[in-house]
Design a protein around this motif. Structure first.
Motif, PDB file in Angstrom:
ATOM      1  N   GLU A 201       0.789  -1.383   0.041  1.00  0.00           N
ATOM      2  CA  GLU A 201      -0.189   0.049   0.116  1.00  0.00           C
ATOM      3  C   GLU A 201       0.709   1.286  -0.016  1.00  0.00           C
ATOM      4  O   GLU A 201       1.755   1.390   0.878  1.00  0.00           O
ATOM      5  CB  GLU A 201      -1.049  -0.010   1.217  1.00  0.00           C
ATOM      6  N   SER A 204      -1.008   7.672  -3.580  1.00  0.00           N
ATOM      7  CA  SER A 204      -1.483   7.977  -4.882  1.00  0.00           C
ATOM      8  C   SER A 204      -1.663   9.490  -4.723  1.00  0.00           C
ATOM      9  O   SER A 204      -2.820   9.633  -4.613  1.00  0.00           O
ATOM     10  CB  SER A 204      -2.511   7.107  -5.846  1.00  0.00           C
ATOM     11  N   THR A 223       3.552   8.756  -6.861  1.00  0.00           N
ATOM     12  CA  THR A 223       3.309   7.654  -5.804  1.00  0.00           C
ATOM     13  C   THR A 223       4.501   7.480  -4.741  1.00  0.00           C
ATOM     14  O   THR A 223       4.449   6.974  -3.757  1.00  0.00           O
ATOM     15  CB  THR A 223       3.238   6.316  -6.383  1.00  0.00           C
ATOM     16  N   ALA A 382      -5.608  15.737  -5.103  1.00  0.00           N
ATOM     17  CA  ALA A 382      -6.358  14.416  -4.544  1.00  0.00           C
ATOM     18  C   ALA A 382      -5.332  13.637  -4.048  1.00  0.00           C
ATOM     19  O   ALA A 382      -4.018  13.698  -4.521  1.00  0.00           O
ATOM     20  CB  ALA A 382      -7.242  13.773  -5.691  1.00  0.00           C
ATOM     21  N   GLU A 384      -4.886   9.537  -2.537  1.00  0.00           N
ATOM     22  CA  GLU A 384      -5.612   8.329  -2.245  1.00  0.00           C
ATOM     23  C   GLU A 384      -4.349   7.381  -1.655  1.00  0.00           C
ATOM     24  O   GLU A 384      -3.170   7.753  -1.690  1.00  0.00           O
ATOM     25  CB  GLU A 384      -6.268   7.889  -3.524  1.00  0.00           C
ATOM     26  N   THR A 385      -4.739   6.142  -1.650  1.00  0.00           N
ATOM     27  CA  THR A 385      -3.865   4.950  -1.677  1.00  0.00           C
ATOM     28  C   THR A 385      -3.942   4.011  -2.698  1.00  0.00           C
ATOM     29  O   THR A 385      -5.281   3.766  -3.312  1.00  0.00           O
ATOM     30  CB  THR A 385      -4.014   4.223  -0.205  1.00  0.00           C
ATOM     31  N   PHE A 386      -3.128   3.012  -3.128  1.00  0.00           N
ATOM     32  CA  PHE A 386      -3.272   2.181  -4.038  1.00  0.00           C
ATOM     33  C   PHE A 386      -2.361   0.920  -3.896  1.00  0.00           C
ATOM     34  O   PHE A 386      -1.173   0.970  -2.877  1.00  0.00           O
ATOM     35  CB  PHE A 386      -3.228   2.748  -5.371  1.00  0.00           C
TER      36      PHE A 386
END
Length: 469
Positions: A201, A204, A223, A382, A384-386
């Protein structure tokens, strides 16, 4: 009827080995061909600070077969046993012994003490290895063995180095390599492949870089938020289509690739302009972090064209940090963009750069703090996580980073054509690697980074006058 004795492999092997040893069969096989044509056999020696395993059994059997075969053909095949004594496998074991980690703690322990422990450890399993060679049937000259810590061996490396230097093939520069901050050393590509983990994890993040003399910001995706203080440039694809969009709720304008507008909130923007990437090249922007003690450079914080920019993911605008990426460093070298090394060799954010609360933090730990700071300043569109596949050090399980290191090089690329020509006359086995794996490697041969930033190794014979270039 005659009784056939039961075949006991171990008994037969031990009787054969005893016969060889009692009658000096190996020495006699060398003596009988001593005046004949020599056959040079170069053997990559093992480390004797660890025990042999199955992989060694396989390789050593193949090596033994080559020496025997060429001897049977009448060649004189000198087979001196060797020991590899330098490098990370030795240092890593001694770090565990003293419960230290990295260069700082080794320095505190004492380099002399650490290196002496390394020296004392390199032959720990020498007897076990020699018994292994005997037991597996490998014929090798143990009496006249060599070791990479021998003065004569080091001096032979120095002689070779001097010849290369005299030809003008030694130079100093930057190379971006996979790097373990815990071991404080570069990692080979082979070693990197040993430590990949799936479903890691990571953040992003879409970052806004405000253009100078313009109301819009370039939207870049990354990332690796920890690398953003080291940002030195942005890159676009010159022939790709880009758009200027207006965010309706924010009354703000962003620029990104036309094929990547899907990353935006579909209900919150309208396209107000369209152009191609080369129209952006040369524009200046405001850095998201203003570093202190930064020397003036006219090529810093500008937009450049780069073929490696992808329109398949991200935004079509690439955050470039020459200190932390191979393509980034190549672009920086081409356009004289400085390497902003904001992470030290222990993997921590450097102090004294005016970066505030995350200075001294481990690079991965800095991600969250950097995102929070940029969000407060309105520079994040923005976050997020990926999940993705990420490399870790296969020895200590520390996340790796790509790190541009100041190092000494051998200019292999200068001799690339000569190497390729010589390879044509070599009898490769198997034959397909001539134009296949090795041939392809020669076609793309790169300059070889030879210096290492560890303590236990052969010293590089370079003295630099720091007072006068």
């Amino acid at each position: 009827m005659r009784q056939i004795p039961k075949y006991v492999p171990r008994q037969v092997e031990e009787e054969t080995m005893a016969f060889w040893q009692a009658n000096d069969i190996f020495k006699k096989s060398l003596e009988k061909n001593k005046d004949n044509e020599p056959y040079s056999f170069y053997d990559g020696p093992p480390f004797a600070n660890g025990l042999p395993h199955f992989g060694h059994s396989l390789v050593t059997s193949i090596k033994d077969a080559i020496g025997r075969y060429q001897t049977m053909r009448g060649k004189y095949v000198e087979r001196r046993n060797g020991w590899d004594c330098h490098g990370l496998p030795v240092e890593f074991e001694i770090e565990k012994k003293f419960n230290v980690s990295g260069k700082k703690q080794i320095t505190e322990l004492g380099i002399d003490k650490f290196n002496q422990a390394c020296r004392d450890s390199v032959f720990t399993y020498k007897t076990d290895w020699e018994e292994f060679f005997d037991r597996i049937g490998r014929w090798t000259d143990k009496e006249h063995s060599y070791a990479t810590i021998d003065t004569s061996y080091t001096e032979s490396v120095w002689w070779t180095f001097a010849q290369i230097y005299k030809k003008g093939h030694i130079y100093k520069g930057f190379k971006c390599m996979p790097y373990c901050p815990r071991c404080a050393t570069p990692i080979s590509n082979f070693e990197v492949n040993e430590g990949y983990k799936d479903n890691v994890e990571d953040p992003s993040v879409y970052v806004k870089f405000k253009l100078k003399d313009d109301t819009a910001s370039l939207l870049a995706w990354t990332t690796t938020p920890w690398s953003l203080p080291g940002n030195a440039a942005l890159a676009v694809k010159s022939n790709a289509k880009y758009v200027r969009v207006k965010l309706l709720d924010e009354n703000e304008e962003l620029i990104l690739a036309k094929d990547r507008v899907e990353v935006l909130d579909s209900n919150n923007y309208e396209i107000i302009g369209e152009f191609i990437g080369k129209d952006l090249v040369g524009k200046s922007y405001e850095p998201v972090f203003k570093l202190s003690k930064l020397a003036k450079n006219d090529n810093l914080y500008k937009v450049w064209q780069a073929d490696f920019v992808s329109i398949e993911d991200g935004t079509g605008v690439l955050h470039v940090a020459p200190a932390f990426g191979e393509d980034d460093l190549a672009l920086g070298t081409k356009h004289d963009i400085p390497v902003l090394s904001t992470i030290d060799q222990d993997g921590k954010v450097r102090t004294g750069l005016g970066l505030g609360g995350f200075e001294g933090k481990f690079f991965k730990s800095a991600d969250k703090l950097i995102i929070e700071k940029l969000t407060e300043e309105g520079k994040i569109y923005a976050a997020e996580t990926f999940l993705h596949t990420y490399p870790f050090c296969y020895r200590c399980d520390t996340p790796l980073l790509y790190y541009s290191i100041d190092t000494w090089f051998i200019g292999v690329s200068k001799a690339k054509q000569a190497l390729a020509d010589a390879a044509k006359d070599i009898n490769w086995s198997p034959a397909n690697i001539k134009n296949g794996r090795f041939g392809k490697w020669l076609e793309g041969a790169r300059d070889w980074a030879i210096s290492r930033n560890r303590y236990w190794g052969a010293p590089v014979p370079i003295w630099v006058n720091t007072d006068d270039e």
